[in-house]
Design an enzyme around this catalytic site. Structure first.
Site, PDB file in Angstrom:
ATOM      1  N   ASN A 113      68.269  73.287  33.583  1.00  0.00           N
ATOM      2  CA  ASN A 113      67.523  72.065  33.890  1.00  0.00           C
ATOM      3  C   ASN A 113      66.071  72.134  33.420  1.00  0.00           C
ATOM      4  O   ASN A 113      65.560  71.190  32.811  1.00  0.00           O
ATOM      5  CB  ASN A 113      67.602  71.768  35.392  1.00  0.00           C
ATOM      6  CG  ASN A 113      69.026  71.509  35.831  1.00  0.00           C
ATOM      7  OD1 ASN A 113      69.923  71.418  34.989  1.00  0.00           O
ATOM      8  ND2 ASN A 113      69.253  71.397  37.133  1.00  0.00           N
ATOM      9  N   THR A 158      48.835  29.667  10.319  1.00  0.00           N
ATOM     10  CA  THR A 158      49.213  29.651  11.737  1.00  0.00           C
ATOM     11  C   THR A 158      50.437  28.736  11.783  1.00  0.00           C
ATOM     12  O   THR A 158      50.510  27.769  11.011  1.00  0.00           O
ATOM     13  CB  THR A 158      48.107  29.107  12.674  1.00  0.00           C
ATOM     14  OG1 THR A 158      47.839  27.753  12.318  1.00  0.00           O
ATOM     15  CG2 THR A 158      46.824  29.921  12.582  1.00  0.00           C
ATOM     16  N   HIS A 159      51.376  29.058  12.627  1.00  0.00           N
ATOM     17  CA  HIS A 159      52.655  28.309  12.670  1.00  0.00           C
ATOM     18  C   HIS A 159      53.337  28.278  11.303  1.00  0.00           C
ATOM     19  O   HIS A 159      54.054  27.337  10.988  1.00  0.00           O
ATOM     20  CB  HIS A 159      52.447  26.867  13.154  1.00  0.00           C
ATOM     21  CG  HIS A 159      51.602  26.746  14.379  1.00  0.00           C
ATOM     22  ND1 HIS A 159      52.110  26.757  15.653  1.00  0.00           N
ATOM     23  CD2 HIS A 159      50.257  26.662  14.510  1.00  0.00           C
ATOM     24  CE1 HIS A 159      51.124  26.655  16.530  1.00  0.00           C
ATOM     25  NE2 HIS A 159      49.972  26.612  15.864  1.00  0.00           N
ATOM     26  N   SER A 280      72.004  42.003  -6.809  1.00  0.00           N
ATOM     27  CA  SER A 280      73.213  41.453  -6.202  1.00  0.00           C
ATOM     28  C   SER A 280      74.390  41.787  -7.105  1.00  0.00           C
ATOM     29  O   SER A 280      74.259  41.824  -8.328  1.00  0.00           O
ATOM     30  CB  SER A 280      73.060  39.940  -6.062  1.00  0.00           C
ATOM     31  OG  SER A 280      74.320  39.319  -6.045  1.00  0.00           O
ATOM     32  N   LYS A 286      69.148  38.138  -9.007  1.00  0.00           N
ATOM     33  CA  LYS A 286      68.563  38.538  -7.727  1.00  0.00           C
ATOM     34  C   LYS A 286      67.807  39.868  -7.756  1.00  0.00           C
ATOM     35  O   LYS A 286      68.205  40.810  -8.415  1.00  0.00           O
ATOM     36  CB  LYS A 286      69.663  38.645  -6.645  1.00  0.00           C
ATOM     37  CG  LYS A 286      70.327  37.354  -6.279  1.00  0.00           C
ATOM     38  CD  LYS A 286      69.378  36.336  -5.665  1.00  0.00           C
ATOM     39  CE  LYS A 286      68.920  36.711  -4.287  1.00  0.00           C
ATOM     40  NZ  LYS A 286      70.031  36.675  -3.326  1.00  0.00           N
ATOM     41  N   ASN A 288      66.414  41.783  -4.443  1.00  0.00           N
ATOM     42  CA  ASN A 288      66.328  41.626  -2.987  1.00  0.00           C
ATOM     43  C   ASN A 288      65.412  42.669  -2.343  1.00  0.00           C
ATOM     44  O   ASN A 288      65.478  43.845  -2.695  1.00  0.00           O
ATOM     45  CB  ASN A 288      67.715  41.724  -2.364  1.00  0.00           C
ATOM     46  CG  ASN A 288      68.629  40.608  -2.844  1.00  0.00           C
ATOM     47  OD1 ASN A 288      68.168  39.492  -3.079  1.00  0.00           O
ATOM     48  ND2 ASN A 288      69.897  40.909  -3.017  1.00  0.00           N
ATOM     49  N   GLU A 293      63.835  44.448   4.521  1.00  0.00           N
ATOM     50  CA  GLU A 293      64.845  43.864   5.420  1.00  0.00           C
ATOM     51  C   GLU A 293      65.437  44.916   6.351  1.00  0.00           C
ATOM     52  O   GLU A 293      65.684  44.662   7.525  1.00  0.00           O
ATOM     53  CB  GLU A 293      65.964  43.200   4.607  1.00  0.00           C
ATOM     54  CG  GLU A 293      65.510  41.914   3.936  1.00  0.00           C
ATOM     55  CD  GLU A 293      66.582  41.363   3.009  1.00  0.00           C
ATOM     56  OE1 GLU A 293      67.293  40.451   3.418  1.00  0.00           O
ATOM     57  OE2 GLU A 293      66.718  41.875   1.874  1.00  0.00           O
ATOM     58  N   TYR A 320      67.684  66.783  38.922  1.00  0.00           N
ATOM     59  CA  TYR A 320      68.445  66.635  37.681  1.00  0.00           C
ATOM     60  C   TYR A 320      69.809  66.001  37.955  1.00  0.00           C
ATOM     61  O   TYR A 320      70.470  66.318  38.937  1.00  0.00           O
ATOM     62  CB  TYR A 320      68.644  68.008  37.009  1.00  0.00           C
ATOM     63  CG  TYR A 320      69.511  67.908  35.771  1.00  0.00           C
ATOM     64  CD1 TYR A 320      68.947  67.621  34.534  1.00  0.00           C
ATOM     65  CD2 TYR A 320      70.902  68.032  35.842  1.00  0.00           C
ATOM     66  CE1 TYR A 320      69.729  67.485  33.399  1.00  0.00           C
ATOM     67  CE2 TYR A 320      71.694  67.897  34.712  1.00  0.00           C
ATOM     68  CZ  TYR A 320      71.096  67.623  33.490  1.00  0.00           C
ATOM     69  OH  TYR A 320      71.879  67.470  32.377  1.00  0.00           O
ATOM     70  N   GLN A 325      71.631  63.960  30.187  1.00  0.00           N
ATOM     71  CA  GLN A 325      72.123  64.433  28.890  1.00  0.00           C
ATOM     72  C   GLN A 325      72.148  63.285  27.868  1.00  0.00           C
ATOM     73  O   GLN A 325      72.069  63.512  26.674  1.00  0.00           O
ATOM     74  CB  GLN A 325      73.521  65.015  29.081  1.00  0.00           C
ATOM     75  CG  GLN A 325      74.108  65.610  27.826  1.00  0.00           C
ATOM     76  CD  GLN A 325      75.300  66.487  28.167  1.00  0.00           C
ATOM     77  OE1 GLN A 325      75.144  67.558  28.724  1.00  0.00           O
ATOM     78  NE2 GLN A 325      76.485  66.021  27.841  1.00  0.00           N
ATOM     79  N   LYS A 328      69.220  62.247  24.806  1.00  0.00           N
ATOM     80  CA  LYS A 328      68.915  62.856  23.512  1.00  0.00           C
ATOM     81  C   LYS A 328      69.207  61.969  22.312  1.00  0.00           C
ATOM     82  O   LYS A 328      68.358  61.817  21.428  1.00  0.00           O
ATOM     83  CB  LYS A 328      69.655  64.180  23.371  1.00  0.00           C
ATOM     84  CG  LYS A 328      69.044  65.190  24.287  1.00  0.00           C
ATOM     85  CD  LYS A 328      69.888  66.405  24.476  1.00  0.00           C
ATOM     86  CE  LYS A 328      69.532  67.065  25.775  1.00  0.00           C
ATOM     87  NZ  LYS A 328      69.833  66.257  26.979  1.00  0.00           N
TER      88      LYS A 328
HETATM   89  N1  ARG Z   1      73.281  69.607  28.380  1.00  0.00           N
HETATM   90  C1  ARG Z   1      72.514  69.369  29.543  1.00  0.00           C
HETATM   91  C2  ARG Z   1      71.545  68.197  29.321  1.00  0.00           C
HETATM   92  O1  ARG Z   1      71.380  67.853  28.224  1.00  0.00           O
HETATM   93  C3  ARG Z   1      71.727  70.575  29.923  1.00  0.00           C
HETATM   94  C4  ARG Z   1      71.396  70.673  31.353  1.00  0.00           C
HETATM   95  C5  ARG Z   1      72.631  70.881  32.135  1.00  0.00           C
HETATM   96  N2  ARG Z   1      72.354  71.096  33.512  1.00  0.00           N
HETATM   97  C6  ARG Z   1      73.305  71.006  34.459  1.00  0.00           C
HETATM   98  N3  ARG Z   1      72.920  71.211  35.672  1.00  0.00           N
HETATM   99  N4  ARG Z   1      74.525  70.669  34.167  1.00  0.00           N
HETATM  100  O2  ARG Z   1      70.993  67.623  30.221  1.00  0.00           O
END
Ligand code: ARG
Length: 461
Positions: A113, A158-159, A280, A286, A288, A293, A320, A325, A328
């Site tokens: 954690n 403007t606008h 295109s 074209k 583009n 974009e 926690y 998780q 990420k």
């Molecule tokens: N893979 C977990 C995460 O990304 C790591 C921490 C896991 N901790 C636990 N008490 N299961 O959060």
């Protein structure tokens, strides 16, 4: 009964269901954190040695082992295992396989954690530094083109309707101000990212005589988290980061929209370099503005990251929870996305070619000096509201005759109001040069703004 293989399965009787194993695993994406996980572990091992928990030899073995694992990972020779769930347990198990029993001591006084919280903070701190470098490159690119285009007249809108004449340099300096705020926001976010949660262990701290200052110092964290429960569950810094990233994408997508409009045959104000455009498959004529974009489109995934993180954290009880998780992927995706958008812009924006005649022609239409005429009448003694009315009537005449206000001679204008005299200057240059206060569009003011901006950047970096 199937064989148990987990580092945590002492109390379990049954092996994990294979669906649950892949459902709960994060190693496919959190391997991105490997470098930081190893840095964190090395700092932790050094600290355990200093407080007498690991011997000098054990510490050396652990550090050598971790460095070897790092080499393998960098060379793409490391075998990641879903059964080992995440980056932390993959590396820990590999260490034990490599150096034997000593490897099992590394996890003393910590938990995944505080380990994962440390890893993300190290990852994000590094990402922010890379982002800031790209922002700086883009800022310098904008200043270069703003300097080149400081006298280029174009209509300010403007606008999306012609409002008043401005210079392209002034417009670009508005972009510069936006990106400066982004830089400030990331710098501010970095302060809170750069806090060490190590030592919080699972949630309540640890009974070992750890030295939190030492690990923080080794990992170049500026401060320690003050509460172990907050330390393992706080993801505010990730929300803040995706917030700053989202505002950055708002800016980049606004510029994208302008670039796309200006490059269209309807505006025809600029040419984007061929290397930033595509053709295109069916329409041979074209060209583009795909990069612009895509930047506009990619804002969606970064906003999505912010909403994901807000929703992820909302209503989570301390401390926690496995929910975390899920922080990420949106974070990694936001970092990658903004880095690639910034790189594209840093290269493309200074390479914009302006079509000055078209910009000027456009500024000469749309009665863009109407405000200047009203201001002239005010300076001659008329109240602004009355001046507005007089000029509105004159504009109506110009519209009826299908000409621009600027095409009416002073002689003719005198007919509509006796205050108008030969000293009237309704030229675009006159209009622009008269806006000479701080923040105005007069080329001389914009030049000073560019100079000040260069100084600002130099003192910030
Ligand atoms: N893979 C977990 C995460 O990304 C790591 C921490 C896991 N901790 C636990 N008490 N299961 O959060």
């Amino acid at each position: 009964m199937t064989k148990k293989t987990k580092p945590w399965d002492g109390r379990f009787e049954e092996a994990t269901d294979s669906f649950v194993e892949s459902f709960t695993a994060s190693v496919e994406f959190d391997q991105e954190l490997a470098k930081y996980d190893i840095e964190g572990s090395i700092a932790h091992a050094k600290m355990l040695h200093k407080v007498g928990i690991l011997t000098g030899d054990e510490t050396k073995e652990i550090i050598n082992g971790l460095n070897q694992i790092n080499d393998k990972i960098v060379k793409n020779q490391f075998k990641w295992s879903i059964a080992l769930e995440d980056v932390h347990m993959n590396i820990e198990r590999a260490l034990t396989e490599l150096i034997g029993e000593t490897g099992k001591k590394l996890h003393t006084g910590r938990s995944r954690n505080d380990q994962v919280a440390t890893d993300i903070r190290l990852y994000l701190r590094n990402a922010i530094d890379k982002i800031q470098e790209k922002i700086l490159e883009l800022q310098l690119g904008i200043l270069d083109i703003a300097e080149r285009e400081v006298d280029t007249i174009m209509p300010g809108l403007t606008h999306l309707q012609i409002a008043q004449p401005i210079t392209f340099g002034h417009h670009l300096m508005a972009w510069f101000e936006m990106i400066c705020r982004d830089h400030e926001r990331f710098q501010d976010c970095r302060k809170r990212v750069n806090t060490s949660p190590l030592g919080a262990a699972a949630l309540g701290g640890t009974s070992y005589p750890i030295d939190r200052e030492l690990t923080a110092e080794l990992l170049e964290f500026e401060r320690l988290s003050n509460n172990s429960m907050d330390a393992v569950s706080d993801r505010d810094f990730a929300i803040e980061f995706t917030g700053a990233a989202s505002i950055l994408m708002v800016h980049l997508s606004r510029w994208a929209e302008e670039l796309i409009l200006w490059a269209s045959p309807q505006f025809d104000f600029i040419d984007l370099p061929d290397r930033f455009c595509t053709g295109s498959s069916i329409m041979p004529q074209k060209k583009n503005p795909d990069v612009a974009e895509l930047v506009r489109g990619k804002s969606g995934r970064v906003f999505g990251g912010l909403i994901t993180l807000l929703t992820l954290m909302k209503a989570q009880p301390l401390a926690y929870n496995k929910d975390n998780q899920e922080d990420k992927e949106p974070l990694f995706d936001s970092v990658q996305t903004i880095l690639s958008c910034l790189s594209a812009y840093a290269d493309m924006i200074p390479a914009i070619q302006t079509k000055k005649d078209n910009m000027l022609k456009s500024a000469l239409s749309g009665h863009s000096t109407a405000t200047d005429l009203a201001d002239y009448l005010v300076k001659k003694g008329l109240a602004f509201r009355d001046a507005h009315e007089v000029v509105g009537k004159i504009v109506k005449v110009a519209i009826e005759r299908n000409i621009d206000l600027g095409q009416l001679s002073t002689q003719e204008l005198k007919k509509y109001n006796g205050l108008i005299q030969e000293d009237l200057d309704l030229s675009l240059e006159g209009s622009i040069n008269s806006r000479r206060h701080l923040g105005g569009t007069a080329p001389e003011v914009v030049r000073t703004a560019i100079f000040a901006a260069r100084r600002r950047i130099n003192s910030a970096s």
